[in-house]
Design an enzyme around this catalytic site. Structure first.
Site, PDB file in Angstrom:
ATOM      1  N   CYS A  34       0.825  -1.214   0.000  1.00  0.00           N
ATOM      2  CA  CYS A  34       0.000   0.000   0.000  1.00  0.00           C
ATOM      3  C   CYS A  34       0.862   1.268   0.000  1.00  0.00           C
ATOM      4  O   CYS A  34       1.495   1.595   1.006  1.00  0.00           O
ATOM      5  CB  CYS A  34      -0.923  -0.048   1.228  1.00  0.00           C
ATOM      6  SG  CYS A  34      -1.772   1.491   1.581  1.00  0.00           S
ATOM      7  N   CYS A  37      -0.066   3.898   2.598  1.00  0.00           N
ATOM      8  CA  CYS A  37       0.343   3.449   3.939  1.00  0.00           C
ATOM      9  C   CYS A  37       1.792   3.855   4.201  1.00  0.00           C
ATOM     10  O   CYS A  37       2.135   4.299   5.299  1.00  0.00           O
ATOM     11  CB  CYS A  37       0.219   1.931   4.062  1.00  0.00           C
ATOM     12  SG  CYS A  37      -1.465   1.301   3.863  1.00  0.00           S
TER      13      CYS A  37
END
Length: 110
Positions: A34, A37
């Site tokens: 991600c 993230c």
């Protein structure tokens, strides 16, 4: 991927580290793949130092802990859930500025 004052939490340690914590906890639901993230990580590292002893930050890898992600209705990551007294008291999804997160950390630590 946890650094500084951030702890990695799994399904096995979630109850002890989050639900039974006497300190408020921010749980970051994330995944290795991600991009957003990874963008959020430096902000969380800074906040973990600034709020040491007042707010605990825990990371849950959704790929390795799918049951937890499902239990808390995580559909998009990064997702932060704010816990106080073992109960979720707030949630944000997506990357947020440090200023926005500080306001929520202040509220949680109060």
């Amino acid at each position: 991927m946890a650094e500084g004052n951030i702890i990695n939490v799994s399904e096995a340690s979630f109850e002890t580290e989050v639900l039974k914590s006497t300190t408020p906890v921010v749980v970051d639901f994330w995944a290795e793949w991600c991009g957003p993230c990874k963008m959020l990580m430096p902000v969380l590292n800074e906040l973990s130092t600034e709020y040491a002893g007042k707010v605990k930050i825990a990371k849950v890898n959704v790929d390795q802990n799918g049951m937890l992600a499902g239990q808390y209705g995580i559909h998009g990551i990064p997702a932060l859930i704010f816990f106080k007294g073992g109960q979720p008291v707030g949630q944000v999804v997506g990357v947020r500025s440090k200023k926005d997160l500080k306001a929520q950390f202040d509220q949680l630590a109060a």
